[in-house]
Motif scaffolding. Structure first.
Motif, PDB file in Angstrom:
ATOM      1  N   VAL A 233       0.838  -1.204   0.000  1.00  0.00           N
ATOM      2  CA  VAL A 233       0.000   0.000   0.000  1.00  0.00           C
ATOM      3  C   VAL A 233       0.870   1.251   0.000  1.00  0.00           C
ATOM      4  O   VAL A 233       0.561   2.244  -0.674  1.00  0.00           O
ATOM      5  N   SER A 234       1.966   1.228   0.732  1.00  0.00           N
ATOM      6  CA  SER A 234       2.884   2.378   0.761  1.00  0.00           C
ATOM      7  C   SER A 234       3.480   2.636  -0.621  1.00  0.00           C
ATOM      8  O   SER A 234       3.551   3.776  -1.083  1.00  0.00           O
ATOM      9  N   MET A 235       3.916   1.556  -1.279  1.00  0.00           N
ATOM     10  CA  MET A 235       4.482   1.705  -2.628  1.00  0.00           C
ATOM     11  C   MET A 235       3.450   2.264  -3.598  1.00  0.00           C
ATOM     12  O   MET A 235       3.753   3.175  -4.394  1.00  0.00           O
ATOM     13  N   ALA A 236       2.227   1.730  -3.536  1.00  0.00           N
ATOM     14  CA  ALA A 236       1.188   2.185  -4.458  1.00  0.00           C
ATOM     15  C   ALA A 236       0.806   3.639  -4.210  1.00  0.00           C
ATOM     16  O   ALA A 236       0.546   4.391  -5.145  1.00  0.00           O
ATOM     17  N   SER A 237       0.796   4.050  -2.953  1.00  0.00           N
ATOM     18  CA  SER A 237       0.380   5.412  -2.615  1.00  0.00           C
ATOM     19  C   SER A 237       1.387   6.451  -3.074  1.00  0.00           C
ATOM     20  O   SER A 237       1.017   7.567  -3.465  1.00  0.00           O
ATOM     21  N   PHE A 243      -3.703  10.155  -6.731  1.00  0.00           N
ATOM     22  CA  PHE A 243      -3.614  10.332  -5.282  1.00  0.00           C
ATOM     23  C   PHE A 243      -4.044  11.744  -4.865  1.00  0.00           C
ATOM     24  O   PHE A 243      -3.665  12.743  -5.479  1.00  0.00           O
ATOM     25  N   ASN A 244      -4.857  11.805  -3.810  1.00  0.00           N
ATOM     26  CA  ASN A 244      -5.078  13.044  -3.072  1.00  0.00           C
ATOM     27  C   ASN A 244      -5.398  12.668  -1.632  1.00  0.00           C
ATOM     28  O   ASN A 244      -5.818  11.542  -1.340  1.00  0.00           O
ATOM     29  N   SER A 372       1.343   3.748 -12.591  1.00  0.00           N
ATOM     30  CA  SER A 372       2.781   3.611 -12.765  1.00  0.00           C
ATOM     31  C   SER A 372       3.205   2.182 -12.474  1.00  0.00           C
ATOM     32  O   SER A 372       2.462   1.392 -11.888  1.00  0.00           O
ATOM     33  N   THR A 373       4.405   1.841 -12.858  1.00  0.00           N
ATOM     34  CA  THR A 373       4.929   0.495 -12.604  1.00  0.00           C
ATOM     35  C   THR A 373       5.013   0.223 -11.115  1.00  0.00           C
ATOM     36  O   THR A 373       4.655  -0.870 -10.640  1.00  0.00           O
ATOM     37  N   GLN A 374       5.459   1.217 -10.343  1.00  0.00           N
ATOM     38  CA  GLN A 374       5.572   1.031  -8.891  1.00  0.00           C
ATOM     39  C   GLN A 374       4.199   0.846  -8.254  1.00  0.00           C
ATOM     40  O   GLN A 374       4.049   0.028  -7.338  1.00  0.00           O
ATOM     41  N   THR A 375       3.201   1.586  -8.733  1.00  0.00           N
ATOM     42  CA  THR A 375       1.850   1.422  -8.199  1.00  0.00           C
ATOM     43  C   THR A 375       1.327   0.023  -8.482  1.00  0.00           C
ATOM     44  O   THR A 375       0.718  -0.624  -7.619  1.00  0.00           O
ATOM     45  N   THR A 379       0.421  -2.668  -5.604  1.00  0.00           N
ATOM     46  CA  THR A 379      -0.909  -3.265  -5.495  1.00  0.00           C
ATOM     47  C   THR A 379      -0.827  -4.782  -5.450  1.00  0.00           C
ATOM     48  O   THR A 379      -1.501  -5.427  -4.633  1.00  0.00           O
ATOM     49  N   CYS A 380       0.009  -5.366  -6.305  1.00  0.00           N
ATOM     50  CA  CYS A 380       0.175  -6.829  -6.321  1.00  0.00           C
ATOM     51  C   CYS A 380       0.748  -7.334  -5.000  1.00  0.00           C
ATOM     52  O   CYS A 380       0.309  -8.366  -4.475  1.00  0.00           O
ATOM     53  N   VAL A 381       1.720  -6.611  -4.461  1.00  0.00           N
ATOM     54  CA  VAL A 381       2.326  -7.019  -3.189  1.00  0.00           C
ATOM     55  C   VAL A 381       1.294  -6.951  -2.066  1.00  0.00           C
ATOM     56  O   VAL A 381       1.206  -7.845  -1.214  1.00  0.00           O
ATOM     57  N   ALA A 382       0.482  -5.875  -2.065  1.00  0.00           N
ATOM     58  CA  ALA A 382      -0.542  -5.733  -1.019  1.00  0.00           C
ATOM     59  C   ALA A 382      -1.575  -6.855  -1.096  1.00  0.00           C
ATOM     60  O   ALA A 382      -1.949  -7.451  -0.079  1.00  0.00           O
ATOM     61  N   ILE A 383      -2.038  -7.175  -2.302  1.00  0.00           N
ATOM     62  CA  ILE A 383      -3.030  -8.243  -2.469  1.00  0.00           C
ATOM     63  C   ILE A 383      -2.428  -9.589  -2.068  1.00  0.00           C
ATOM     64  O   ILE A 383      -3.100 -10.415  -1.431  1.00  0.00           O
ATOM     65  N   ALA A 384      -1.173  -9.814  -2.420  1.00  0.00           N
ATOM     66  CA  ALA A 384      -0.509 -11.064  -2.028  1.00  0.00           C
ATOM     67  C   ALA A 384      -0.411 -11.164  -0.510  1.00  0.00           C
ATOM     68  O   ALA A 384      -0.590 -12.244   0.071  1.00  0.00           O
ATOM     69  N   GLY A 385      -0.137 -10.033   0.151  1.00  0.00           N
ATOM     70  CA  GLY A 385      -0.072 -10.037   1.610  1.00  0.00           C
ATOM     71  C   GLY A 385      -1.425 -10.344   2.232  1.00  0.00           C
ATOM     72  O   GLY A 385      -1.516 -11.101   3.207  1.00  0.00           O
ATOM     73  N   VAL A 386      -2.501  -9.772   1.659  1.00  0.00           N
ATOM     74  CA  VAL A 386      -3.846 -10.066   2.160  1.00  0.00           C
ATOM     75  C   VAL A 386      -4.162 -11.548   1.990  1.00  0.00           C
ATOM     76  O   VAL A 386      -4.746 -12.182   2.876  1.00  0.00           O
ATOM     77  N   ALA A 387      -3.764 -12.109   0.841  1.00  0.00           N
ATOM     78  CA  ALA A 387      -4.009 -13.536   0.599  1.00  0.00           C
ATOM     79  C   ALA A 387      -3.261 -14.395   1.616  1.00  0.00           C
ATOM     80  O   ALA A 387      -3.810 -15.365   2.157  1.00  0.00           O
TER      81      ALA A 387
END
Length: 406
Positions: A233-237, A243-244, A372-375, A379-387
């Motif tokens: 989430v930090s990377m995506a934000s 973002f706002n 962006s690529t980082q976003t 997002t993928c890392v966050a979803i993987a963590g939730v899983a």
């Protein structure tokens, strides 16, 4: 809240004979707190959804002192002719009973489909009518009308409510209302995919509340599984193009609100079926949401909000969009409850993760949001963590149930 809803009470049909005589005493299994699905988290509240409001309060008939006897149907093949087994042997098995996996798969499909349609339609409305407080009221209003009509035709029959139950449900409804409104404020302010990425942090807030507010011990493995969620989430934000701070803070408040709703839900234990509970909570939440909508957006709506929307899309489409977004909001919550009621906690956890992936993916395709690529990686890392978190928690809950049953 990601608001279903079928009763959690268990029914037994098609009994031919009882293996053991029924005793005169009746024992009621303890009702589980509203907002729990297989001990896997909230449901009806639309997150891990969860909502949700499934109660395992089915009566267990036949109990001796210190021992519970479970009634089971006697199969015709094991019954003697003198016991009338011919009536059971000729009984036909319906399609729904013969292929339960297909039925469950259909419920999953409809849950995802309605959820995706709701998110897309909701965002399209905000593109020409940016008034999330009023739209939140419409979501709940349409659901309340649906519940009132259901009560009117007796599907289900309205359960009476007393002052004690009302006191238990008010905190749940207030948290539900706050979480629902702030979610919509975030949806209106930023991309749908980004809001859902931030809301992936909800398990982190749930774990923190369990540890520091309820005093429950959270294993280290669960905390470690949440690290990728926070990192993602930090990377995506940091690189999210839409973002706002309004969208970000609103989504975070929504996470906290749904966490407290889960805490209050655990205190609100009742024998009332989940459909009636959700109806009463929706009514209370609607009453809570109306004053802020009038105060915050009322003057703007009367001055130019309604006129601008009608000028852009026409009165018929405007009213139609508001009606259908409210209907989809209510139905996807109801289908979520029905779906997760049929599956094990692990399947429930995987289903919730996949739902979020579906919503994020389809919102990006429909609205053409550039990320962006980082976003994308975040997002993928966050979803993987939730899983990972959901899988570990579901396994732990399954082990607890096995120990209790043993």
């Amino acid at each position: 809240m990601e608001s279903r809803v079928l009763s959690g009470a268990t029914t037994i049909s098609g009994l031919v004979r009882l293996r053991k005589p029924v005793r005169d005493t009746v024992c009621f299994a303890p009702a589980r707190p509203i907002g729990a699905v297989g001990d896997g988290g909230n449901l009806i509240w639309g997150r891990q959804l969860r909502p949700a409001l499934i109660l395992e309060s089915a009566p267990v008939v036949g109990m001796t002192t210190g021992k519970r006897e479970i009634l089971r149907p006697t199969m015709a093949s094991t019954s003697s002719p003198a016991e009338g087994s011919d009536s059971a042997g000729d009984a036909k098995i319906g399609f729904l009973d013969k292929y339960p996996a297909l039925v469950t798969g259909f419920f999953f499909f409809m849950w995802y489909f309605l959820n995706v349609i709701f998110n897309i339609l909701n965002k399209k409305i905000y593109n020409y009518f940016p008034y999330p407080y009023f739209v939140s009221v419409i979501h709940l209003f349409v659901g309340v009308v649906y519940c009132l009509v259901s009560w009117g035709v007796g599907l289900p029959k309205r359960a009476p409510i007393d002052s004690n139950l009302l006191k238990l449900l008010i905190p749940v409804a207030v948290c539900h209302a706050l979480g629902h409104v702030t979610s919509n404020v975030s949806f209106a302010a930023v991309a749908v995919s980004f809001t859902h990425t931030i809301k992936a942090l909800e398990p982190f807030f749930n774990a923190a509340a369990s540890q520091f507010i309820l005093g429950q011990s959270i294993p280290l493995t669960l905390w470690l599984s949440l690290a990728p969620v926070v990192l993602g989430v930090s990377m995506a934000s940091l690189t999210e193009l839409s973002f706002n701070w309004i969208g970000f803070i609103s989504a975070m408040i929504s996470n906290i609100s749904f966490t407290y709703r889960s805490i209050y839900s655990k205190k609100a234990m009742t024998d009332m079926d989940s459909t009636n509970i959700y109806a009463y909570i929706s009514i209370i939440a609607l009453i809570v949401c109306i004053p802020p909508a009038l105060i915050v957006e009322g003057p703007q709506l009367m001055k130019h909000g309604f006129n601008d929307a009608i000028a852009k899309v026409g009165l018929t489409k405007f009213l139609s969009d508001l009606f259908w977004v409210g209907m989809f909001y209510h139905l996807y919550n109801q289908l979520a409850t029905n779906t997760l009621e049929r599956v094990a906690p692990l399947t429930h956890a995987v289903g919730n993760v996949l739902k979020r992936v579906f919503v994020i993916g389809f919102s990006i395709l429909v609205f053409g949001n550039k990320i962006s690529t980082q976003t994308g990686i975040g997002t993928c890392v966050a979803i993987a963590g939730v899983a990972m978190y959901s899988f570990i928690k579901a396994k732990m809950e399954e082990e607890k149930r096995q120990l209790k049953s043993a």
